[in-house]
Design a protein around this motif. Structure first.
Motif, short mmCIF file in Angstrom:
data_model
loop_
_atom_site.label_atom_id
_atom_site.label_comp_id
_atom_site.label_asym_id
_atom_site.label_seq_id
_atom_site.Cartn_x
_atom_site.Cartn_y
_atom_site.Cartn_z
N LEU A 14 0.83 -1.20 0.00
CA LEU A 14 0.00 0.00 0.00
C LEU A 14 0.86 1.26 0.00
CD1 LEU A 14 -2.84 -1.01 2.49
CD2 LEU A 14 -2.98 -0.84 0.00
N LEU A 15 1.96 1.23 0.74
CA LEU A 15 2.89 2.36 0.75
C LEU A 15 3.48 2.58 -0.63
CD1 LEU A 15 4.61 4.50 2.28
CD2 LEU A 15 6.29 2.67 2.72
N ALA A 16 3.88 1.49 -1.29
CA ALA A 16 4.47 1.60 -2.63
C ALA A 16 3.47 2.19 -3.62
CB ALA A 16 4.96 0.23 -3.10
N ILE A 17 2.22 1.75 -3.54
CA ILE A 17 1.18 2.28 -4.43
C ILE A 17 1.01 3.78 -4.23
CG2 ILE A 17 -1.31 2.27 -4.89
CD1 ILE A 17 -1.26 -0.74 -4.20
N PHE A 18 0.90 4.18 -3.00
CA PHE A 18 0.66 5.59 -2.66
C PHE A 18 1.81 6.48 -3.13
CE2 PHE A 18 0.96 9.16 0.35
CZ PHE A 18 -0.29 9.72 0.19
N VAL A 19 3.04 6.07 -2.85
CA VAL A 19 4.20 6.90 -3.17
C VAL A 19 4.41 6.99 -4.68
CG1 VAL A 19 6.71 7.09 -2.96
CG2 VAL A 19 5.33 6.47 -0.96
N LEU A 20 4.37 5.86 -5.39
CA LEU A 20 4.61 5.87 -6.83
C LEU A 20 3.53 6.65 -7.57
CD1 LEU A 20 5.80 2.18 -7.44
CD2 LEU A 20 7.21 4.25 -7.36
N ALA A 21 2.28 6.51 -7.12
CA ALA A 21 1.19 7.21 -7.79
C ALA A 21 1.31 8.72 -7.63
CB ALA A 21 -0.16 6.73 -7.25
N LEU A 22 1.77 9.18 -6.49
CA LEU A 22 1.86 10.62 -6.23
C LEU A 22 3.10 11.27 -6.81
CD1 LEU A 22 0.59 11.07 -2.54
CD2 LEU A 22 -0.62 11.53 -4.68
N THR A 23 4.18 10.51 -6.90
CA THR A 23 5.45 11.13 -7.28
C THR A 23 5.88 10.87 -8.72
OG1 THR A 23 6.72 9.23 -6.43
CG2 THR A 23 6.24 11.03 -4.88
N HIS A 24 5.56 9.70 -9.26
CA HIS A 24 6.02 9.34 -10.62
C HIS A 24 4.93 8.54 -11.32
CE1 HIS A 24 9.79 10.13 -8.48
NE2 HIS A 24 10.33 10.38 -9.66
N PHE A 25 4.21 9.21 -12.22
CA PHE A 25 3.18 8.49 -12.97
C PHE A 25 3.05 9.13 -14.35
CE2 PHE A 25 -0.99 7.13 -14.36
CZ PHE A 25 -1.02 5.81 -13.95
N HIS A 26 3.30 8.30 -15.38
CA HIS A 26 3.27 8.78 -16.76
C HIS A 26 2.21 8.00 -17.53
CE1 HIS A 26 7.06 10.58 -15.57
NE2 HIS A 26 7.53 9.37 -15.27
N GLY A 27 1.07 8.62 -17.77
CA GLY A 27 -0.03 7.94 -18.45
C GLY A 27 0.32 7.48 -19.85
N SER A 28 1.26 8.16 -20.48
CA SER A 28 1.64 7.80 -21.85
C SER A 28 2.29 6.42 -21.92
CB SER A 28 2.58 8.85 -22.43
OG SER A 28 3.76 8.95 -21.64
N ASN A 29 2.81 5.92 -20.80
CA ASN A 29 3.45 4.61 -20.80
C ASN A 29 2.50 3.49 -21.24
OD1 ASN A 29 5.67 5.91 -19.83
ND2 ASN A 29 5.78 4.82 -17.87
N PHE A 30 1.20 3.71 -21.06
CA PHE A 30 0.24 2.66 -21.34
C PHE A 30 -0.04 2.49 -22.83
CE2 PHE A 30 -0.43 3.72 -16.95
CZ PHE A 30 -0.75 2.53 -16.33
N THR A 31 0.33 3.45 -23.64
CA THR A 31 0.00 3.38 -25.06
C THR A 31 1.19 3.59 -25.99
OG1 THR A 31 -0.60 5.74 -25.01
CG2 THR A 31 -2.37 4.13 -24.68
N SER A 32 2.32 4.05 -25.48
CA SER A 32 3.43 4.40 -26.36
C SER A 32 3.97 3.21 -27.14
CB SER A 32 4.56 5.04 -25.54
OG SER A 32 5.04 4.14 -24.56
N GLN A 33 3.91 2.00 -26.57
CA GLN A 33 4.35 0.79 -27.26
C GLN A 33 3.17 -0.12 -27.59
OE1 GLN A 33 7.40 -0.16 -28.26
NE2 GLN A 33 8.51 1.61 -27.48
N GLY A 34 1.95 0.42 -27.49
CA GLY A 34 0.76 -0.39 -27.70
C GLY A 34 0.25 -0.94 -26.39
N PHE A 35 -1.06 -0.87 -26.18
CA PHE A 35 -1.63 -1.33 -24.92
C PHE A 35 -1.55 -2.85 -24.79
CE2 PHE A 35 -5.36 -2.75 -22.42
CZ PHE A 35 -5.02 -2.17 -21.19
N ALA A 36 -1.79 -3.57 -25.88
CA ALA A 36 -1.74 -5.04 -25.86
C ALA A 36 -0.84 -5.52 -26.98
CB ALA A 36 -3.13 -5.63 -25.99
N PRO A 37 0.48 -5.31 -26.87
CA PRO A 37 1.39 -5.62 -27.98
C PRO A 37 1.46 -7.11 -28.32
CG PRO A 37 2.61 -5.12 -25.99
CD PRO A 37 1.19 -4.78 -25.70
N PHE A 38 1.10 -7.98 -27.39
CA PHE A 38 1.19 -9.42 -27.63
C PHE A 38 -0.18 -10.07 -27.80
CE2 PHE A 38 4.63 -8.05 -24.74
CZ PHE A 38 5.66 -8.08 -25.66
N GLY A 39 -1.21 -9.24 -27.91
CA GLY A 39 -2.55 -9.72 -28.21
C GLY A 39 -3.17 -10.55 -27.09
N ALA A 40 -4.22 -11.27 -27.47
CA ALA A 40 -4.97 -12.07 -26.50
C ALA A 40 -4.12 -13.18 -25.89
CB ALA A 40 -6.20 -12.66 -27.18
N LYS A 41 -3.23 -13.74 -26.70
CA LYS A 41 -2.40 -14.83 -26.18
C LYS A 41 -1.51 -14.35 -25.05
CE LYS A 41 0.64 -18.57 -27.65
NZ LYS A 41 1.29 -19.25 -28.79
#
Length: 551
Positions: A183-210
């Motif tokens: 819980l501490l790790a979640i709280f600290v990382l979310a408040l101090t370092h979070f880049h939304g672009s990371n979720f799409t810059s290389q594709g959200f599902a690059p390896f597909g359903a498999k």
């Protein structure tokens, strides 16, 4: 209360002497404390490498799968409030051969947890210079690392020889710690370092359903979510099992899944772009052998990294100690039920089954040989665990048909539909682990049959008082199921490594359809050939005698 707390209690007589004094919070805490373990240290990293940011979906699917299995266990736990119920239900419904088999699966699952915790400790220890020589770059153990792993296993066993009560006294504080740090790790990382672009810059599902489906079994997702059964194991001591057991089971899975999904989100969001510039499959940054702590160091949160490196010792060590205890107790139970030599019942002055502890140590050391990395061990134990849980839906179907009037403190709505669906889901999770894992699991199963089966034949021929009745007819579906799952895996699309068999003869989606149809056929076959009502009642009574101390 966790495994150690339960094991420190004197045996009850068939569950009838248990005091019903545990409320909803106590039940839920028992399961949450088991779900949040060392899996969080590696799960997020392993999942994103296999599935990309779509690993979030993998966690959701894994949570739904665990909920389905947990719901079936909730009704059975209310019907039979006994310790070790997961292994006992198949024995009640299908007799000795099924009981021996699922007892072996339970032992196999417990025996492989401690080696996983050792691997987790060694993986994170790469942060320190003195430990750099313990692992190769691909995560396999070096000779010196193997020696360290053996020593750590020996420490687990040595501490267990001091008695289970010592473990029970210290486990509560460890549980608080294990939940607070993620819980501490979640709280600290979310408040101090979070880049939304990371979720799409290389594709959200690059390896597909498999990739999404493979991550469920191979990256530690199911492994991390296991532990819901602790509330069910305590159902005989619940003040209101009809309401509290399903709430505790579902609540603990929901809490655990939420924490793990948040960990996955903040892990992806906090990664520097350079770490996945060459694709998620090639994720790399300094200290990645300890994923969260290494990430904290890279992004300048050294104080958090220090806490996480400390947690990487405390959490795995606590879990490894408890499961070393569980392994020896399961082998003790196998012996009392006539499936293993009576030497496993031998105890020292502290009441510790010393021979079972020695065997658990030997088994743990062997596990380091064919499974030299944390991820490979996780794939193995995930398959063994789900195989162990798969017996419950089958037993559920038999009990609904053969024991319709038996008291059920909690009756699962729509159970006649949920039970076969949960069995199909269990089979899919096993299949998604891939042939490279399942052939090793198959070897372990064959070894178990060779050992336990040989003893059963010996005990029967010698006329020993605890010789088991194997009930071949009621378990006729079991070898077909095991061999069928192996064959489908060998021919299926999740046989991913070159040279592991005839690859992808079953295309994606068609392979899962085959698994579903095959599993449903086995489910209804097993329910049809289950033991008669009077034999089931006799099996239950015989187990009550064993629990009371007889044979």
């Amino acid at each position: 209360m966790t495994v150690a707390d339960q094991l420190s209690k004197p045996p009850a007589t068939g569950g009838r002497a248990l005091r019903r004094e545990i409320g909803l919070i106590g039940l839920m805490w028992a399961s949450v404390g088991s779900i949040i373990g060392s899996g969080w240290l590696f799960g997020a990293k392993e999942a994103v490498v296999v599935a990309g940011p779509a690993a979030i979906i993998s966690w959701g699917i894994g949570a739904v799968a665990i909920v389905l299995l947990a719901l079936v266990h909730a009704e059975l736990g209310g019907m039979f409030p006994v310790a070790g119920g997961t292994a006992r239900y198949p024995h009640y419904a299908f007799g000795g051969l099924a009981g021996m088999s699922f007892g072996w699966f339970s032992w196999l699952q417990a025996a492989t947890v401690a080696p996983i915790e050792v691997e987790a400790m060694i993986g994170y220890a790469q942060h320190w210079t003195w430990a750099n020589g313990f692992q190769h770059t691909n995560g396999t153990l070096t000779p010196s690392g193997f020696v360290v792993a053996v020593v750590l296993m020996a420490v687990f066993v040595a501490v267990n020889f001091l008695g289970v009560r010592l473990l029970a006294r210290t486990n509560s504080a460890a549980t608080w710690w294990k939940i607070a740090i993620p819980l501490l790790a979640i709280f600290v990382l979310a408040l101090t370092h979070f880049h939304g672009s990371n979720f799409t810059s290389q594709g959200f599902a690059p390896f597909g359903a498999k990739g999404i489906l493979a991550a469920i079994s191979t990256s530690g997702i199911i492994f991390a979510l296991l532990g819901f059964e602790q509330a069910i194991q305590l159902s005989g001591e619940s003040r209101n099992p009809k309401k509290d057991i399903p709430r505790a089971v579902l609540g603990s899975v929901a809490i655990g899944a939420l924490i793990y999904m948040l960990l996955q989100v903040v892990y992806i969001g906090a990664l520097p772009g350079s770490s996945f510039a060459h694709g998620w499959a090639n994720l790399a940054y300094k200290g990645i052998s300890g994923p969260f702590a290494g990430l904290a160091t890279v992004i300048g949160l050294g104080w958090l990294a220090t806490i996480l490196y400390l947690d990487a010792i405390i959490s795995p060590a606590g879990t490894g100690l408890i499961y070393t205890t569980s392994t020896s107790r399961i082998s003790y139970g196998l012996s009392r039920n006539g499936y293993a030599p009576q030497l496993f019942e031998a105890t020292d002055a502290r009441g510790v089954p010393w021979f079972g502890l020695i065997i658990s140590f030997v088994t743990g050391v062997i596990c380091f040989l064919p499974f030299p990395s944390w991820q490979q061990l996780v794939s193995f134990i995930t398959s063994a665990s789900v195989l162990m849980y798969a017996g419950a839906p089958l037993a559920y179907g038999v009990f609904r048909n053969r024991l319709p009037n038996r008291e059920r403190p909690y009756r699962l709505p729509g159970g006649q539909v949920i039970a076969p669906v949960s069995f199909v889901v269990a089979s899919l999770i096993i299949y998604w682990a891939g042939w490279d894992t399942l052939w090793r699991l198959g070897v372990a199963i064959v070894l178990g049959y060779a050992l336990l089966g040989s003893y059963a034949v010996y005990a029967t021929r010698k006329g020993l008082p605890n010789a088991p009745q194997l009930d071949w007819r009621a378990a006729q579906w079991l070898p077909v199921y095991l061999l069928g799952m192996g064959t489908i895996s060998w021919q299926g699309g999740f046989c991913a490594k070159p040279g592991c068999g005839a690859e992808s003869n079953l295309p994606l989606w068609w392979d899962m359809l085959v698994i579903a149809v095959f599993s449903l056929a086995v489910y209804y076959w097993a329910v049809a050939v289950g033991l008669r009502s009077e034999v089931i009642e006799r099996n239950i009574e015989e187990f009550e005698v064993v629990d009371a101390g007889g044979h």
